[in-house]
Design a protein around this motif. Sequence first.
Motif, short mmCIF file in Angstrom:
data_model
loop_
_atom_site.label_atom_id
_atom_site.label_comp_id
_atom_site.label_asym_id
_atom_site.label_seq_id
_atom_site.Cartn_x
_atom_site.Cartn_y
_atom_site.Cartn_z
N HIS A 189 -3.78 3.81 1.82
CA HIS A 189 -4.01 4.31 0.65
C HIS A 189 -5.34 4.01 0.02
O HIS A 189 -6.29 4.72 -0.51
CB HIS A 189 -2.86 4.48 -0.43
CG HIS A 189 -3.25 5.03 -1.60
ND1 HIS A 189 -3.41 6.44 -1.91
CD2 HIS A 189 -3.42 4.48 -3.15
CE1 HIS A 189 -3.65 6.63 -3.27
NE2 HIS A 189 -3.59 5.71 -4.07
N LYS A 190 -5.65 2.68 0.12
CA LYS A 190 -6.53 1.84 -0.35
C LYS A 190 -7.28 0.97 0.98
O LYS A 190 -6.43 0.33 1.47
CB LYS A 190 -6.45 0.96 -1.27
CG LYS A 190 -7.64 0.13 -1.93
CD LYS A 190 -7.33 -0.86 -3.11
CE LYS A 190 -8.37 -1.41 -3.61
NZ LYS A 190 -8.18 -2.33 -4.86
N ASP A 223 -3.86 -0.93 -9.87
CA ASP A 223 -4.54 0.17 -9.17
C ASP A 223 -3.60 1.31 -9.60
O ASP A 223 -4.16 2.56 -9.59
CB ASP A 223 -4.93 -0.09 -7.67
CG ASP A 223 -6.01 -0.96 -7.47
OD1 ASP A 223 -6.68 -1.43 -8.41
OD2 ASP A 223 -5.88 -1.42 -6.42
N LEU A 224 -2.44 1.36 -9.39
CA LEU A 224 -1.51 2.42 -9.80
C LEU A 224 -1.04 2.28 -11.20
O LEU A 224 -1.06 3.71 -11.60
CB LEU A 224 -0.14 2.35 -8.71
CG LEU A 224 -0.39 2.53 -7.19
CD1 LEU A 224 0.83 2.24 -6.74
CD2 LEU A 224 -0.96 3.86 -7.08
N VAL A 229 -0.31 7.01 -10.21
CA VAL A 229 1.05 6.88 -9.58
C VAL A 229 1.67 8.33 -9.15
O VAL A 229 2.11 8.45 -8.06
CB VAL A 229 1.91 6.54 -10.70
CG1 VAL A 229 3.44 6.57 -10.33
CG2 VAL A 229 1.46 4.98 -11.19
N THR A 230 1.27 9.18 -9.63
CA THR A 230 1.85 10.58 -9.64
C THR A 230 1.18 11.25 -8.29
O THR A 230 1.61 12.16 -7.59
CB THR A 230 1.85 11.56 -10.76
OG1 THR A 230 0.39 11.47 -11.02
CG2 THR A 230 2.64 11.39 -11.77
N ASP A 231 -0.23 10.97 -8.03
CA ASP A 231 -0.92 11.09 -7.00
C ASP A 231 -0.53 10.72 -5.72
O ASP A 231 -1.03 10.97 -4.77
CB ASP A 231 -2.35 11.48 -7.27
CG ASP A 231 -2.69 12.36 -8.48
OD1 ASP A 231 -1.83 13.06 -8.67
OD2 ASP A 231 -3.75 12.26 -9.28
N ASP A 243 0.86 -1.27 -0.06
CA ASP A 243 0.12 -0.02 0.05
C ASP A 243 1.07 1.25 0.01
O ASP A 243 1.57 1.22 0.97
CB ASP A 243 -0.76 -0.13 1.11
CG ASP A 243 -1.89 1.08 1.34
OD1 ASP A 243 -3.13 1.29 0.64
OD2 ASP A 243 -1.16 1.93 1.83
N ALA A 244 0.47 2.19 -0.81
CA ALA A 244 1.44 3.39 -1.27
C ALA A 244 1.62 4.16 0.11
O ALA A 244 2.61 4.77 0.49
CB ALA A 244 0.97 4.10 -2.31
#
Length: 573
Positions: free
Chosen positions: A420-421, A454-455, A476-478, A90-91
């Motif tokens: 993040h999710k 998802d990314l 990705v960028t967000d 998870d980011a």
Amino acid sequence: MIKTTDYPAWQIGLLVAALIFLRTAYRGRWRRLSSIENVPGPKPASWFGGNFLQMFNPTAWSYHEFLAKEYGSMIHLHGPFGSQALYTFDARAMHTIFVKDQETFDEADHFIQANQLLFGPGLLGTRGNDHRRQRKMLNPVFSAAHLRGMYPLFLEVTHRLEGAIVTKLESGPEIQEIDVLSWMARTALELIGQAGLGYSFDPLVGEESAHPYPRIIKQLVPTFLRLKFWTTTIFPRMAGIGTPKFRRFIVNLLPWKDLHHVRDMVDYMHEVASEIYKEKKKVFEGGDEAITQQTGRGKDLISILTYKVKENMKAVDEDRLADSEVIAMDTTSVSDCVLNMKDVQLIDPQKTAIARTLHLLVNHPDVQGKLRSELTQAREQNGGQDISYQDLVNLPYLDAICRETLPPRRAKKDGVLPLHKPVLGLDGTQMHEIAVPKGTSILVSIFNANRNTDLWGKDANEWKPERWLSSLPSAVTDAPIPGDDVHWWWAILHVRVNILYSEIRSSAKGALLSGFKFSQLEMKTVISILVEKFEFLPSVQDAKTFWQMNSITVPVVGEDENPQLPIRIRLAK
């Protein structure tokens, strides 16, 4: 009314014990469902090993893919002896672990202890002030100006490799099969030897000139992986027992082949590193002229460290590096080029990363041809001379290919991982954060992070350099991905972190970025010269080639456990 005298004492005691047990179990269940045990995950294979053997074995790729597909980006796992673990890609959780709350989510003790056993008290075997002090010493070596100055050396070594392959092709058939992994190991050893140690290991003129170091050490990671269960569960509890001499006596006494093999390889690494360091100290005793005439001209890592060890005697005690620390970093530097350090593939050694790239180019001839055209055009624009440093680092397609190809944590105190999710808990509640009790092991799966649809989108599983030539998906960028430059940080995670789980140091972000630039320059130099000069073709054994999921991924062919990567090669037309 029932009187206690109506029942024997043992029955009353049994009833009380049962009530206490049920109350404890209920409370435990309530606590679990409010923390990590409410996170979905697979059942343990056993109480003794948990999910350990499913996670850590050379063919574990499919299990990691299963975890991501079945449970998502935050998963509850079981460690040995009933211990708890989290597995995540998870980011936002990664950002918390590596950037926001590093002190809470530090390296596991067994990771530090294992690296101390293998490499001594160097960068990988220290934390806190000792690690920061060593990293401070290394920073000048990885500056942009210093790397630019080392580029001619990188070219010289790579041209020697090029010449050796040309000689081999001119003395035999037009197309020949070579073990690319072996040649990349030798080249990486010579590059880090000269740029990092100021020492030449290998003239790169033929198989007979190879230094024994890669051959002796190449089994270190596979062998250590077979010991991983013991190094993470038993060894940490025994590391402080007695003196080092006593522990060595016990190691010698145990009838354990793998343990003895690791012992012998560690001894050899220390012997080589100590000899190099002794030579360096003798050179420095000869004065400035002797320093400038040595390999690396005194600009290599160990020369700088040796100089600092000599000069910093004037500094305060806390800033000094002991000889043992320099030798440890020497050992780590040599090992990194043959085994490597932290790669995603932290975590792939550099020799494996380059070999992996060549193997991908073999299976994507259109990409190989497009890259060769870019390199040829860049050389022509430079008057037929070697591509300049500035042009090399800015070649867009070469950069895209390198980006596309490229330790466990433990909570030191109670902490919280925001997500993040969100995760749907076992009790049906939606979890936006996970309360992590002290002592919980946390595995960060860079393998799955780089394949997260998802990314990255539906083509996340494809090797697609073109994705870096246009805008990346907004997901990705967000995303709150670790690092100041999201693109480069993900490239680091993809190339310099461990393809299985991250072992990024809590205080090593800057050093990792610097080391990444060094590795990228090395990778780009070697790939640029080889791809322009040679055409790489599939081996007849390519169908049997398998990349093992060790701590560092290595290729093997069929049933042969000896790491190798056969590829056919000919002069480019």
